[in-house]
Design a protein around this motif. Structure first.
Motif, PDB file in Angstrom:
ATOM      1  N   ALA A 178      13.307 -10.352  11.004  1.00 32.57           N
ATOM      2  CA  ALA A 178      13.537  -9.230  10.095  1.00 32.57           C
ATOM      3  C   ALA A 178      14.600  -8.332  10.720  1.00 32.57           C
ATOM      4  O   ALA A 178      14.395  -7.783  11.796  1.00 32.57           O
ATOM      5  CB  ALA A 178      12.250  -8.461   9.858  1.00 32.57           C
TER       6      ALA A 178
ATOM      7  N   VAL B  84      13.519 -12.837  -0.911  1.00 30.48           N
ATOM      8  CA  VAL B  84      13.600 -11.562  -0.211  1.00 30.48           C
ATOM      9  C   VAL B  84      13.448 -10.467  -1.266  1.00 30.48           C
ATOM     10  O   VAL B  84      14.333 -10.257  -2.090  1.00 30.48           O
ATOM     11  CB  VAL B  84      14.924 -11.419   0.568  1.00 30.48           C
TER      12      VAL B  84
ATOM     13  N   ARG C 131      19.543 -10.909   1.887  1.00 33.35           N
ATOM     14  CA  ARG C 131      19.177  -9.558   1.453  1.00 33.35           C
ATOM     15  C   ARG C 131      18.349  -9.617   0.172  1.00 33.35           C
ATOM     16  O   ARG C 131      18.181 -10.676  -0.419  1.00 33.35           O
ATOM     17  CB  ARG C 131      20.441  -8.752   1.180  1.00 33.35           C
ATOM     18  N   GLU C 132      17.888  -8.438  -0.228  1.00 35.42           N
ATOM     19  CA  GLU C 132      17.093  -8.288  -1.444  1.00 35.42           C
ATOM     20  C   GLU C 132      17.668  -9.110  -2.594  1.00 35.42           C
ATOM     21  O   GLU C 132      18.857  -9.051  -2.880  1.00 35.42           O
ATOM     22  CB  GLU C 132      17.081  -6.807  -1.833  1.00 35.42           C
TER      23      GLU C 132
ATOM     24  N   THR D 225      15.850  -5.632   9.084  1.00 37.54           N
ATOM     25  CA  THR D 225      15.336  -4.317   8.698  1.00 37.54           C
ATOM     26  C   THR D 225      13.879  -4.513   8.300  1.00 37.54           C
ATOM     27  O   THR D 225      13.394  -5.652   8.249  1.00 37.54           O
ATOM     28  CB  THR D 225      16.103  -3.762   7.482  1.00 37.54           C
ATOM     29  N   ASP D 226      13.182  -3.444   7.984  1.00 43.08           N
ATOM     30  CA  ASP D 226      11.871  -3.611   7.357  1.00 43.08           C
ATOM     31  C   ASP D 226      12.100  -4.468   6.121  1.00 43.08           C
ATOM     32  O   ASP D 226      13.114  -4.299   5.420  1.00 43.08           O
ATOM     33  CB  ASP D 226      11.278  -2.259   6.955  1.00 43.08           C
ATOM     34  N   ALA D 227      11.190  -5.402   5.855  1.00 38.89           N
ATOM     35  CA  ALA D 227      11.420  -6.350   4.767  1.00 38.89           C
ATOM     36  C   ALA D 227      10.103  -6.796   4.138  1.00 38.89           C
ATOM     37  O   ALA D 227       9.053  -6.758   4.784  1.00 38.89           O
ATOM     38  CB  ALA D 227      12.182  -7.572   5.283  1.00 38.89           C
TER      39      ALA D 227
ATOM     40  N   ASN E 208       8.883 -10.217   1.807  1.00 39.49           N
ATOM     41  CA  ASN E 208       9.226 -11.535   1.263  1.00 39.49           C
ATOM     42  C   ASN E 208       8.056 -12.095   0.482  1.00 39.49           C
ATOM     43  O   ASN E 208       6.906 -11.863   0.841  1.00 39.49           O
ATOM     44  CB  ASN E 208       9.528 -12.545   2.373  1.00 39.49           C
TER      45      ASN E 208
ATOM     46  N   SER F  13      12.688  -7.145  -0.494  1.00 39.58           N
ATOM     47  CA  SER F  13      13.390  -5.957   0.002  1.00 39.58           C
ATOM     48  C   SER F  13      13.777  -6.183   1.456  1.00 39.58           C
ATOM     49  O   SER F  13      13.168  -6.991   2.156  1.00 39.58           O
ATOM     50  CB  SER F  13      12.519  -4.705  -0.126  1.00 39.58           C
ATOM     51  N   GLY F  14      14.816  -5.483   1.876  1.00 45.61           N
ATOM     52  CA  GLY F  14      15.248  -5.567   3.267  1.00 45.61           C
ATOM     53  C   GLY F  14      16.260  -6.666   3.517  1.00 45.61           C
ATOM     54  O   GLY F  14      16.830  -7.246   2.592  1.00 45.61           O
ATOM     55  N   GLU F  15      16.466  -6.940   4.807  1.00 47.01           N
ATOM     56  CA  GLU F  15      17.414  -7.964   5.246  1.00 47.01           C
ATOM     57  C   GLU F  15      16.747  -8.809   6.319  1.00 47.01           C
ATOM     58  O   GLU F  15      16.116  -8.274   7.233  1.00 47.01           O
ATOM     59  CB  GLU F  15      18.678  -7.311   5.797  1.00 47.01           C
ATOM     60  N   VAL F  16      16.879 -10.127   6.193  1.00 46.61           N
ATOM     61  CA  VAL F  16      16.257 -11.061   7.128  1.00 46.61           C
ATOM     62  C   VAL F  16      17.268 -12.116   7.558  1.00 46.61           C
ATOM     63  O   VAL F  16      18.308 -12.287   6.927  1.00 46.61           O
ATOM     64  CB  VAL F  16      15.016 -11.756   6.498  1.00 46.61           C
TER      65      VAL F  16
END
Length: 103
Positions: A77, A47, A60-61, A79-81, A83, A49-52
């Motif tokens: 997703a 990851v 998280r990141e 948030t916007d993410a 990977n 950026s973001g949270e998945v």
């Protein structure tokens, strides 16, 4: 590139190989991919950026998720993410969806 995949045994590809597949995947909050598993390949997800959510857990990141052969996961997703996904080996036709789970 298709869905962010840029290394592997597919077209288009920047580097053709059956040894590995690599993608940089961009998601908007709410994007999802259906549950699947691989019989041969190990799937590594970083990851960036973001949270998945994968395998029923949130990441998280900076988190790294390892999905072993036979282990299944869906993806969402939160948030916007962004990977980075690495599949090894780059086994063609090795993605099995929920309805294929008894194959």
């Amino acid at each position: 590139m298709v869905k962010g995949w840029f290394v592997g045994d597919f077209e288009p590809s920047l580097y053709h190989t059956g040894d590995v597949e690599v993608a940089v995947k961009h998601y908007q909050a709410g994007d999802a991919e259906e549950w699947h598993y691989h019989k041969v390949a190990t799937e590594l997800t970083v990851v960036v950026s973001g949270e998945v959510e994968m395998a029923g857990k949130r990441f998280r990141e900076g988190d790294i998720v390892v999905i072993e052969p036979g282990e299944g996961t869906a993806f969402r997703a939160i948030t916007d993410a962004v990977n980075v996904v690495v599949k090894l080996p780059g086994a063609s036709n090795d993605k099995y969806l929920q309805e294929d789970s008894h194959a």
